[in-house]
Design an enzyme around this catalytic site. Sequence first.
Site, PDB file in Angstrom:
ATOM      1  N   ASP A 128       0.856  -1.193   0.000  1.00 38.77           N
ATOM      2  CA  ASP A 128       0.000   0.000   0.000  1.00 38.77           C
ATOM      3  C   ASP A 128       0.890   1.240   0.000  1.00 38.77           C
ATOM      4  O   ASP A 128       2.041   1.196   0.436  1.00 38.77           O
ATOM      5  CB  ASP A 128      -0.926   0.012   1.237  1.00 38.77           C
ATOM      6  CG  ASP A 128      -2.205   0.800   1.021  1.00 38.77           C
ATOM      7  OD1 ASP A 128      -3.287   0.192   1.022  1.00 38.77           O
ATOM      8  OD2 ASP A 128      -2.119   2.035   0.816  1.00 38.77           O
ATOM      9  N   ASP A 148       4.115   2.569  -4.350  1.00 34.99           N
ATOM     10  CA  ASP A 148       3.109   3.167  -5.222  1.00 34.99           C
ATOM     11  C   ASP A 148       2.899   2.221  -6.394  1.00 34.99           C
ATOM     12  O   ASP A 148       3.775   2.076  -7.252  1.00 34.99           O
ATOM     13  CB  ASP A 148       3.605   4.537  -5.702  1.00 34.99           C
ATOM     14  CG  ASP A 148       2.620   5.206  -6.654  1.00 34.99           C
ATOM     15  OD1 ASP A 148       1.618   4.568  -7.048  1.00 34.99           O
ATOM     16  OD2 ASP A 148       2.872   6.379  -6.996  1.00 34.99           O
ATOM     17  N   TYR A 152     -12.504   6.443 -13.703  1.00 34.26           N
ATOM     18  CA  TYR A 152     -12.730   5.263 -12.854  1.00 34.26           C
ATOM     19  C   TYR A 152     -13.525   4.217 -13.639  1.00 34.26           C
ATOM     20  O   TYR A 152     -13.180   3.032 -13.648  1.00 34.26           O
ATOM     21  CB  TYR A 152     -13.482   5.715 -11.604  1.00 34.26           C
ATOM     22  CG  TYR A 152     -13.646   4.669 -10.523  1.00 34.26           C
ATOM     23  CD1 TYR A 152     -12.615   4.379  -9.639  1.00 34.26           C
ATOM     24  CD2 TYR A 152     -14.855   4.001 -10.355  1.00 34.26           C
ATOM     25  CE1 TYR A 152     -12.786   3.438  -8.623  1.00 34.26           C
ATOM     26  CE2 TYR A 152     -15.036   3.063  -9.350  1.00 34.26           C
ATOM     27  CZ  TYR A 152     -13.994   2.790  -8.482  1.00 34.26           C
ATOM     28  OH  TYR A 152     -14.161   1.860  -7.486  1.00 34.26           O
ATOM     29  N   THR A 171     -16.393   1.149   3.099  1.00 32.75           N
ATOM     30  CA  THR A 171     -14.952   1.335   3.301  1.00 32.75           C
ATOM     31  C   THR A 171     -14.664   2.839   3.366  1.00 32.75           C
ATOM     32  O   THR A 171     -15.564   3.659   3.163  1.00 32.75           O
ATOM     33  CB  THR A 171     -14.147   0.751   2.125  1.00 32.75           C
ATOM     34  OG1 THR A 171     -14.444   1.519   0.957  1.00 32.75           O
ATOM     35  CG2 THR A 171     -14.471  -0.708   1.861  1.00 32.75           C
TER      36      THR A 171
HETATM   37  N1  NAD Z   1     -15.977   0.492  -1.595  1.00 33.75           N
HETATM   38  C1  NAD Z   1     -16.739   0.273  -2.660  1.00 33.75           C
HETATM   39  O1  NAD Z   1     -17.969   0.497  -2.643  1.00 33.75           O
HETATM   40  C2  NAD Z   1     -16.119  -0.252  -3.917  1.00 33.75           C
HETATM   41  C3  NAD Z   1     -16.973  -0.625  -4.957  1.00 33.75           C
HETATM   42  C4  NAD Z   1     -16.415  -1.139  -6.116  1.00 33.75           C
HETATM   43  C5  NAD Z   1     -15.044  -1.281  -6.221  1.00 33.75           C
HETATM   44  N2  NAD Z   1     -14.245  -0.895  -5.193  1.00 33.75           N
HETATM   45  C6  NAD Z   1     -12.809  -1.064  -5.360  1.00 33.75           C
HETATM   46  O2  NAD Z   1     -12.305  -1.798  -4.268  1.00 33.75           O
HETATM   47  C7  NAD Z   1     -10.903  -1.559  -4.157  1.00 33.75           C
HETATM   48  C8  NAD Z   1     -10.547  -1.325  -2.703  1.00 33.75           C
HETATM   49  O3  NAD Z   1     -11.149  -0.105  -2.301  1.00 33.75           O
HETATM   50  P1  NAD Z   1     -11.801   0.117  -0.858  1.00 33.75           P
HETATM   51  O4  NAD Z   1     -13.238   0.371  -1.073  1.00 33.75           O
HETATM   52  O5  NAD Z   1     -11.348  -0.956   0.070  1.00 33.75           O
HETATM   53  O6  NAD Z   1     -11.176   1.550  -0.507  1.00 33.75           O
HETATM   54  P2  NAD Z   1     -10.039   2.010   0.513  1.00 33.75           P
HETATM   55  O7  NAD Z   1      -9.863   3.448   0.231  1.00 33.75           O
HETATM   56  O8  NAD Z   1     -10.408   1.583   1.885  1.00 33.75           O
HETATM   57  O9  NAD Z   1      -8.746   1.175   0.055  1.00 33.75           O
HETATM   58  C9  NAD Z   1      -7.983   1.515  -1.066  1.00 33.75           C
HETATM   59  C10 NAD Z   1      -6.520   1.328  -0.714  1.00 33.75           C
HETATM   60  O10 NAD Z   1      -5.728   1.551  -1.906  1.00 33.75           O
HETATM   61  C11 NAD Z   1      -4.556   2.228  -1.493  1.00 33.75           C
HETATM   62  N3  NAD Z   1      -3.910   2.934  -2.602  1.00 33.75           N
HETATM   63  C12 NAD Z   1      -4.374   4.029  -3.252  1.00 33.75           C
HETATM   64  N4  NAD Z   1      -3.470   4.435  -4.157  1.00 33.75           N
HETATM   65  C13 NAD Z   1      -2.419   3.588  -4.079  1.00 33.75           C
HETATM   66  C14 NAD Z   1      -1.179   3.493  -4.758  1.00 33.75           C
HETATM   67  N5  NAD Z   1      -0.830   4.389  -5.698  1.00 33.75           N
HETATM   68  N6  NAD Z   1      -0.329   2.490  -4.432  1.00 33.75           N
HETATM   69  C15 NAD Z   1      -0.666   1.598  -3.457  1.00 33.75           C
HETATM   70  N7  NAD Z   1      -1.824   1.645  -2.780  1.00 33.75           N
HETATM   71  C16 NAD Z   1      -2.694   2.626  -3.077  1.00 33.75           C
HETATM   72  C17 NAD Z   1      -5.061   3.198  -0.435  1.00 33.75           C
HETATM   73  O11 NAD Z   1      -3.987   3.713   0.363  1.00 33.75           O
HETATM   74  C18 NAD Z   1      -6.041   2.350   0.336  1.00 33.75           C
HETATM   75  O12 NAD Z   1      -5.423   1.664   1.426  1.00 33.75           O
HETATM   76  C19 NAD Z   1     -10.611  -0.375  -5.072  1.00 33.75           C
HETATM   77  O13 NAD Z   1     -10.033  -0.827  -6.282  1.00 33.75           O
HETATM   78  C20 NAD Z   1     -11.986   0.208  -5.347  1.00 33.75           C
HETATM   79  O14 NAD Z   1     -12.030   0.886  -6.580  1.00 33.75           O
HETATM   80  C21 NAD Z   1     -14.754  -0.389  -4.043  1.00 33.75           C
END
Ligand code: NAD
Length: 257
Positions: free
Chosen positions: A45, A56, A147, A182
């Site tokens: 992360d 990253d 996105y 989240t």
């Molecule tokens: N939460 C939802 O409703 C939802 C729905 C559909 C898809 N998603 C997808 O689920 C996945 C996880 O998201 P989440 O909801 O757990 O959100 P979250 O924000 O809790 O987690 C995302 C994580 O990605 C990390 N991150 C961001 N940029 C980064 C980088 N450049 N390098 C390394 N790490 C990086 C962040 O630090 C964070 O810990 C994402 O791909 C998101 O698009 C989420």
Amino acid sequence: MTMTDGDVFGRLDGRVVLVTGAASGIGAASTRLFRAVGAEVVGVDLAPGEGIVQADVSDPAQVAEVVDAVVARHGRLDVVHGNAGVNVPGRPHSLTDADYRKVMGVCCDANFYLVRSAVGHMRAHGGVFVFTSSMCGVGATPRSPVYNMAKHALIGLAQSVAVDYGAQGIRAVALVTGPTHTAMVDELWPPGPLRDSLTATTSVGRLATPEEQARAAVFAALPGSSFLTGCSLTVDGGATAGWNEMARTMLTLKAAR
Ligand SMILES: NC(=O)c1ccc[n+]([C@@H]2O[C@H](COP(=O)([O-])OP(=O)(O)OC[C@H]3O[C@@H](n4cnc5c(N)ncnc54)[C@H](O)[C@@H]3O)[C@@H](O)[C@H]2O)c1
């Protein structure tokens, strides 16, 4: 990978899993659940966290370095859960080059870099890629053009990996993830009318927990899912089943934003 009587899907004892976006939300839950089925998990992360490798994932050099370090340290790499994601809301005309690169870099490019770096380590014994796509990979959320593009691309990437490496025992699955509670949702859909309309898109009338999404990632990677590849797995509480409700809600949202 072991499967015993009564154990339909098997476990991942002795297998090594890399999870991106592991500091939070779905990635943190995925890290916990992959460990629960016996795997050694390396979480990656941008944000710090216990046992997290900070990198990253939108930077190809950093992805290559992390993958090589995992193999050097653990001797193998069996599963990659490409899960890190960000969104920068806005309509196309309002988004900058930097916004575009940020979302595309994390949500899309990173997963290509992961495949390119990891697949060579899997060719000898097989492996699984699981990508966290989204309902935005099969439709479009308003004011999220980059996105939406990136999440559509992950379904194509899963199909490509399946086609190009299936003969080497490498599988790939894209998760069509529905609304999940989240940090991302707390930031972009704060409690109130916006959150309520997001929740209303589901048929079950609530957001998923991160664990409910992580279970799908683990399911896709388990040995019992051996014929599951090149496909999407929808975990959305019935949201895409009810596209009319979805469209109505999205129109409300459009007016609200
Ligand atoms: N939460 C939802 O409703 C939802 C729905 C559909 C898809 N998603 C997808 O689920 C996945 C996880 O998201 P989440 O909801 O757990 O959100 P979250 O924000 O809790 O987690 C995302 C994580 O990605 C990390 N991150 C961001 N940029 C980064 C980088 N450049 N390098 C390394 N790490 C990086 C962040 O630090 C964070 O810990 C994402 O791909 C998101 O698009 C989420």
